[in-house]
Design a protein around this motif. Structure first.
Motif, PDB file in Angstrom:
ATOM      1  N   ALA A   1      51.978  48.275  33.260  1.00 29.51           N
ATOM      2  CA  ALA A   1      51.046  49.362  33.583  1.00 29.51           C
ATOM      3  C   ALA A   1      50.855  50.280  32.380  1.00 29.51           C
ATOM      4  O   ALA A   1      49.738  50.713  32.083  1.00 29.51           O
ATOM      5  CB  ALA A   1      51.576  50.159  34.772  1.00 29.51           C
TER       6      ALA A   1
ATOM      7  N   THR B   1      48.606  48.589  29.853  1.00 27.08           N
ATOM      8  CA  THR B   1      47.202  48.604  30.276  1.00 27.08           C
ATOM      9  C   THR B   1      46.552  49.950  29.980  1.00 27.08           C
ATOM     10  O   THR B   1      45.424  50.023  29.466  1.00 27.08           O
ATOM     11  CB  THR B   1      47.086  48.305  31.780  1.00 27.08           C
ATOM     12  OG1 THR B   1      47.618  46.994  32.047  1.00 27.08           O
ATOM     13  CG2 THR B   1      45.635  48.350  32.247  1.00 27.08           C
ATOM     14  N   LEU B   2      47.257  51.025  30.293  1.00 31.84           N
ATOM     15  CA  LEU B   2      46.725  52.358  30.024  1.00 31.84           C
ATOM     16  C   LEU B   2      46.560  52.589  28.520  1.00 31.84           C
ATOM     17  O   LEU B   2      45.557  53.162  28.080  1.00 31.84           O
ATOM     18  CB  LEU B   2      47.643  53.420  30.628  1.00 31.84           C
ATOM     19  CG  LEU B   2      47.672  53.489  32.160  1.00 31.84           C
ATOM     20  CD1 LEU B   2      48.710  54.507  32.623  1.00 31.84           C
ATOM     21  CD2 LEU B   2      46.302  53.837  32.712  1.00 31.84           C
TER      22      LEU B   2
ATOM     23  N   ASP C   1      40.709  50.340  37.238  1.00 27.50           N
ATOM     24  CA  ASP C   1      41.562  49.343  37.888  1.00 27.50           C
ATOM     25  C   ASP C   1      43.007  49.822  37.971  1.00 27.50           C
ATOM     26  O   ASP C   1      43.712  49.549  38.938  1.00 27.50           O
ATOM     27  CB  ASP C   1      41.494  48.021  37.134  1.00 27.50           C
ATOM     28  CG  ASP C   1      42.324  46.942  37.800  1.00 27.50           C
ATOM     29  OD1 ASP C   1      41.917  46.455  38.870  1.00 27.50           O
ATOM     30  OD2 ASP C   1      43.383  46.573  37.252  1.00 27.50           O
ATOM     31  N   ALA C   2      43.446  50.553  36.953  1.00 31.37           N
ATOM     32  CA  ALA C   2      44.852  51.013  36.912  1.00 31.37           C
ATOM     33  C   ALA C   2      45.119  52.091  37.941  1.00 31.37           C
ATOM     34  O   ALA C   2      46.227  52.184  38.478  1.00 31.37           O
ATOM     35  CB  ALA C   2      45.192  51.519  35.516  1.00 31.37           C
TER      36      ALA C   2
END
Length: 247
Positions: A98, A101-102, A244-245
């Protein structure tokens, strides 16, 4: 069959970005492999590096023939980023997905916003070793950490920091992408990540064809137009990944 079609379409888009814009391949390939093909993030990152490396070599050859590669600048950039890329690639396996991704979305968004800023008047083309080395080291670290070839950061750095014309920055970035991607792949060797060659092969083939087509279309557009198209594409990807996150 569906996976094959998606791989071909996504590959063509990635190739168009690399051939026409000199970057954006991995930053587009990773979301495509994750959200369209259904790969796990670690698998998508390694797969994208293979695809982008092979496609970048092909696109680089065409730009080199046209004289749009600043070899000295590109090699200095690439050399400065090799060690950071390998160290960051090793560290990436210990970080939560996560968070990666950010970070991926944030870096893409910042690079896009930087490219949309009005350009200042510069002489252009002179290699400044200290600035080139610092930018190259940072670029290599981001490549290793996030699994991207770095073109979406190399192009802004080459145009803004080193004052290269857009077309020359596009060609030079492909050299940087190739070296950084190879270094990042070396850091991931032996990690046991599964590679689906039934996806990699058609994706890469479509990307290579797309790269040649992207280079052809790029000749019809001004450098400023290419830069803005590149920036808006990055903003769209960043917005999608952030949504999406958090959703």
């Amino acid at each position: 069959m569906t996976a094959l079609i998606l791989a071909l379409v996504a590959g063509a888009v990635v190739g168009l970005a690399l051939g026409g814009l000199g970057g954006g391949g991995s930053v587009l390939a990773v979301p495509a492999l994750t959200y369209l093909i259904g790969m796990e993030p670690a698998e998508a990152i390694t797969t994208s590096l293979i695809i982008v490396t092979l496609t970048s070599v092909t696109a680089l050859a065409g730009h080199a023939r046209d004289g749009n590669v600043a070899w000295r600048t590109g090699l200095l950039f690439a050399a400065a980023g090799i060690v950071p890329a390998m160290l960051a690639g090793t560290a990436a396996g210990r970080l939560p997905q996560a968070g990666l991704t950010l970070a991926f979305a944030a870096v893409a968004g910042l690079a896009a916003l930087r490219m949309l800023r009005p350009a200042s008047a510069t002489a252009g083309g002179e290699v400044r070793p200290v600035e080139a080395g610092a930018a190259g080291a940072g670029l290599g670290a981001v490549t290793g950490l996030l699994g991207v070839g770095g073109g979406f950061l190399a192009v802004p750095a080459l145009t803004r920091v080193l004052s290269l014309p857009m077309r020359r920055a596009v060609g030079t970035s492909l050299l940087v992408i190739t070296v950084n991607s190879l270094a990042a792949l070396g850091a991931r060797a032996g990690t046991g990540v599964h590679l689906d060659w039934a996806v990699i092969a058609p994706f890469t083939a479509a990307a290579i064809l797309g790269a040649w087509d992207g280079k052809r279309h790029a000749r019809r557009l001004s450098g400023n137009t290419l830069q803005r198209v590149f920036a808006y594409a990055l903003l769209a990807v960043a917005a999608f990944m952030l949504a999406d996150a958090f959703v």
